[in-house]
Design a protein around this motif. Structure first.
Motif: not given
Length: 733
Positions: A339, A341, A374, A376, A381, A384, A416, A419
Motif C-alpha cells: 500500500r 500513497n 493498492v 491511494t 484507495p 489496485a 480495502d 488487504e
C-alpha cells in the motif's frame, strides 16, 4: 533559348525531380484550415493546436489593416474548432475613445470526411463567425478537395450572411477555388479565387530539426492579384502548430524509440506515446482489466516465502520512487500486500501506478509470488493491481508469457478488502503528515475582444501551503500576489474590481472520506457491490475561508460506478461575504447547490458534461460542455445560460487545461515543492446580445478544493487506467 527562360526551366525541372512532399495544413485568417483566404476540406490533425497571425483583416471596413489572431484545435477525428479575434486597433477603450473599424471575437467550425478509399478526395462543411455579439464575417460553405501528395486543388460554394455597402463582411461568397503545390518540405505556393478576387501566396516552413518533436512553424507572404476591397495589395502571415498529446519523459527514464512510420493517409493518434508497446487488453469478465499477455499463464509451483529483509527493501524502493505512507506485509494466502500513497506524480496517477509496479517487479520478480498493490490518494484507495511478481517483471520487459496483473477501481470492488487481515512488516514508512506541501500556481484573469480592449489581463502567483493531518484530512493556506496587469485592471481602471486580490485566498480545513455503502447495504455481496458501484462513493467537506473573502462550509458527494463511464456529483455550501460590494455581482450571502453529470465516450476520450442548479453567486442555470482529453491536456467547449433577478444571460466559451511543472515532483521529505497539476483558463463570449460587454460572475463554481482533483482530474476510472496501460508500463521501466 532565352537565358532567363532556361534558368526558369532548369529550376522547375529540379523541383519536379525532388521527392514529393505532402501539402502541409495551415490555418487561415478566417479560422479554418485552408490556404490564405479560402478553405479546403482538410482539418487540423486530431489533437493539434495551431496559433496563426495575419496583419490583415480581409473583408473589414472601412480599413482592412489590423491584427487577426486565430487559435485552432483539432478537437475530434473529423471536426476542427477555432476562435478568432479580429481588431483594427488593439489597445483602444471604446468607452473612452471612439473605436473605428471592428473588434470581433468569434468561433468557427468545420466538419470533413474522406469520400474514397485512398482518402484523396475529401468533402468539408463549415461555418465562420459563429457566436459572439457581432457577426461581421459569418459565412457558410461546402468544399471538395483533391489531394495528390505535393499537389492540392479545392473548389466549393459559400454564402455569407452580410451584404455589400460599407459593412464588414466575409470575402468568402459564391463559388471559390484554390490550388497549392509543395515541391519541398519547406515551401508551399498557392493560388486562390473568391467573389471576383484572386490571390497568390507562399508559405515557408521551419525545418523539423529546429523545433520540438511534432511541432511545425511557418511564415508567409500574400498578394492580391487584382484590385479588391477585401484586402490590401499584400500582407504577411505566421503560425505555429503544436501536438497537445506529447508528454515529457519521467526523470531517469530510458530513451524513447523513434516514432513509427505512418501509412500514406494515416495520422498519429492523440494519445500517450509508448511507441513499441502493444495495445491494452480487453476487460476481464469479473470487472477488472488484465494487463496484456501473449498467452494464458501456466500453472505455477507454490510461492516461496519472502523474507522480511526483502519486504523492507521493497518499501525503501517505493520510497525512492517518491511514494509515501508505505506499508508492506503478508496475507494469509502468502501473497504480498503493498500500500502506498501518491503525492508526487501529480500530472497523472497512472505514473504512480507504474512507478510502484516497477519497484515490485525489481524487488520480487525473481520469485513466483503473488502481490496485491493498492495506490491511494490523500490516503484513500484509488486503484489496485493484483498479479504474479515474475509475470509482472516479464510484462514490463516486454517478454511476458503470462498476465502481469489485473486492475481494479472502487467502481468494481471495495479495494480495502484486498488487504484485510494483512500482517504488516513495514507500516507507514514516509508518513505524509510529516511533509509540508508547498505549491506554486499561476493566476490569470483576462477579458478578450471586448469594447474595453483586445486583451486585458491581471496575472499573478498563488503560493499554497498544505499540511496533511490524518487520512483524508488536511489544512491549507493559500496566498496570492498580483505580478502584472494591463491598464484597465490597474488602479482606477474599468476592471480594477476584477483584478487579482493580494493576500489570503484560502484558509480552510478539508476532510475527505470514502462512504462505505457496501458495508451498509450489501455486506459480503461482491456482485451487488460491483453492479451498483457501492464502493465508489466519496464525500468531502471544507470549512473556512475560500475565494479571498467567503467564509463558510462546503460539502460534496461523488459517485463513479462500474468502469467509470458515468460520474455523478453533488455539491453545496453556505458562505458569507466578508467584503461585500468589493467585487461586482458577488452576493452578500452565497448558497451554491449544484448537480453534475459526466459521460465518458471512451473510444475518443471525450467527456460529455452537464452541471445545473444554483451557482456561487446565486445565479441559477445550466452549463453543458464537451471536454476532449489529449494525454494530460484538456480542451472544453461549453455553453452556459443562467438567470439572476429575472435577467438571463447566455455564454459560449472554450477552456484550456494543462499541468504546469515537472511530470514528477520532488520526493517528499520535511518539505515538498510541487507544481500545478491542473491550470485552467477559459475565454468566453456573451451570445445573443448586441455587444460583447464585460459580464462577470455568472456560472461561477465554488472556489473550494474539489473531489475531481483528488481523483486524478476526473481520470480515475477503470476505463481510463485500462486505456493507459502503456503509460503505466513506461513509468514502470
Amino acid at each position: 533559348m532565352n537565358p532567363n527562360k532556361h534558368h526558369v526551366f532548369a529550376l522547375t525541372a529540379a523541383l519536379v525531380s525532388c521527392s514529393a512532399s505532402a501539402v502541409d495544413t495551415t490555418m487561415t485568417q478566417a479560422g479554418y484550415t485552408g490556404l490564405g483566404i479560402t478553405p479546403n476540406a482538410r482539418l487540423l490533425d486530431w489533437g493539434r493546436f495551431e496559433f496563426a497571425y495575419d496583419n490583415q483583416l480581409p473583408g473589414a471596413q472601412p480599413s482592412t489593416h489590423g491584427s487577426n489572431y486565430v487559435a485552432g484545435f483539432g478537437m475530434f477525428p473529423n471536426f476542427e474548432f477555432s476562435g478568432r479575434l479580429a481588431a483594427n486597433s488593439n489597445p483602444d477603450n471604446c468607452f473612452v475613445n471612439v473605436c473605428h473599424g471592428v473588434r470581433d471575437l468569434s468561433a468557427s467550425g468545420k466538419f470533413a470526411i474522406g469520400i474514397d478509399a485512398r482518402n484523396r478526395f475529401r468533402l468539408g462543411l463549415g461555418a465562420t463567425d459563429v457566436g459572439g455579439a457581432a457577426t461581421n464575417f459569418r459565412s457558410y460553405y461546402g468544399v471538395l478537395t483533391f489531394d495528390a501528395g505535393s499537389y492540392e486543388a479545392s473548389a466549393g460554394l459559400a454564402k455569407r450572411s452580410t451584404s455589400g455597402g460599407n459593412r464588414p463582411r466575409s470575402p468568402l461568397d459564391g463559388p471559390f477555388a484554390s490550388a497549392a503545390w509543395q515541391p519541398l518540405p519547406w515551401v508551399r505556393g498557392q493560388l486562390e479565387y473568391t467573389d471576383g478576387s484572386s490571390f497568390a501566396g507562399v508559405r515557408l516552413f521551419a525545418p523539423k530539426q529546429w523545433l520540438p518533436e511534432g511541432w511545425s512553424a511557418y511564415i508567409g507572404a500574400n498578394l492580391a492579384l487584382n484590385d479588391t476591397k477585401f484586402t490590401e495589395r499584400n500582407w504577411w502571415s505566421a503560425g505555429v502548430s503544436i501536438p497537445l498529446y506529447k508528454v515529457p519523459s519521467l526523470p531517469a527514464a530510458g530513451a524513447q524509440a523513434p516514432a513509427p512510420a505512418l501509412a500514406d493517409a494515416q495520422k498519429p493518434l492523440p494519445v500517450y506515446e509508448a511507441r513499441t508497446l502493444p495495445a491494452p487488453a480487453a476487460p476481464t469478465p469479473n470487472g477488472g482489466a488484465s494487463v496484456p499477455a501473449q498467452r494464458a499463464a501456466e500453472p505455477l509451483p507454490p510461492a516461496q516465502p519472502i523474507g522480511n529483509e526483502r519486504l523492507e527493501a521493497l518499501a525503501q524502493a517505493l520510497r525512492a520512487k517518491g511514494l509515501e505512507d508505505i506499508s508492506v506485509g503478508r496475507m494469509a494466502d502468502g501473497s504480498i500486500a503493498i500500500r502506498a500513497n501518491n503525492a508526487t506524480y501529480n500530472w497523472n496517477s497512472a505514473d504512480a501506478i507504474g512507478a510502484a509496479l516497477g519497484a515490485v517487479a525489481r524487488e520480487l520478480g525473481d520469485d513466483r509470488v503473488a502481490y496485491r498493490l493498492v495506490i491511494t490518494q490523500r490516503q484513500l484507495p484509488l486503484v489496485a493491481v493484483t498479479g504474479q511478481a515474475d509475470c509482472l517483471r516479464q510484462w514490463i520487459q516486454g517478454t511476458n508469457t503470462c498476465a502481469g496483473g489485473e486492475l481494479s477501481t472502487p467502481g468494481t470492488m471495495a479495494l480495502d478488502r484486498l488487504e484485510e487481515g494483512a500482517n504488516w512488516v513495514v507500516s507507514g514508512l514516509q508518513p505524509s503528515w510529516k511533509t509540508l506541501r508547498i505549491s506554486l500556481s499561476p493566476v490569470l484573469r483576462t477579458t478578450v475582444g471586448t469594447e474595453v480592449g483586445v486583451l486585458d489581463y491581471s496575472a499573478g502567483i498563488n503560493v499554497g501551503f498544505r499540511q496533511p493531518l490524518w487520512p483524508g484530512a488536511d489544512f491549507e493556506w493559500r496566498v496570492q500576489q498580483e505580478l502584472a496587469h494591463s491598464n484597465d485592471f490597474g488602479s482606477g481602471g474599468l476592471l480594477e474590481s476584477r483584478a487579482i486580490r493580494n493576500g489570503t485566498e484560502r484558509l480552510a480545513f478539508t476532510q475527505t472520506v470514502r462512504v462505505p455503502l457496501e458495508r451498509w447495504f450489501a455486506p459480503g455481496d461482491d456482485l451487488a457491490i460491483r453492479r451498483w458501484g457501492l464502493a465508489a462513493v466519496t464525500a468531502q467537506g471544507t470549512v473556512g475561508r475560500v475565494g479571498n473573502h467567503f467564509d463558510g462550509v462546503y460539502g460534496a458527494l461523488r459517485w463513479e460506478p462500474g468502469d467509470g463511464r458515468h460520474r455523478v456529483n453533488l455539491q453545496g455550501g453556505v458562505f458569507d461575504n466578508a467584503d461585500y460590494h468589493a467585487v461586482p455581482n458577488e452576493p452578500k450571502s452565497a448558497r451554491p447547490l449544484l448537480l453534475g453529470y459526466r459521460y465518458n465516450v471512451a473510444p475518443t476520450r471525450t467527456y460529455l458534461e452537464a452541471t445545473g442548479g444554483q451557482f456561487m453567486n446565486n445565479d441559477r442555470g445550466l452549463q453543458l460542455g464537451v471536454r476532449q482529453w489529449f494525454s494530460d491536456v484538456a480542451v472544453q467547449l461549453y455553453w452556459r445560460r443562467t438567470q439572476v433577478s429575472s435577467l438571463t444571460r447566455s455564454f459560449a466559451g472554450i477552456e484550456f487545461s494543462i499541468p504546469i511543472g515537472p511530470r514528477k515532483d520532488m520526493n517528499p521529505s520535511e518539505l515538498q515543492l510541487t507544481g500545478t497539476p491542473r491550470f485552467s483558463h477559459a475565454v468566453e463570449s456573451l451570445i445573443g446580445g448586441s455587444n460583447n460587454a464585460v459580464v462577470t460572475g455568472r456560472g461561477v463554481q465554488p472556489p473550494t478544493p474539489t473531489l475531481e482533483a483528488m481523483h486524478n482530474s476526473d481520470r480515475a476510472s477503470l476505463l481510463y487506467f485500462e486505456d493507459n496501460i502503456r503509460r503505466i508500463r513506461d513509468a514502470a521501466r
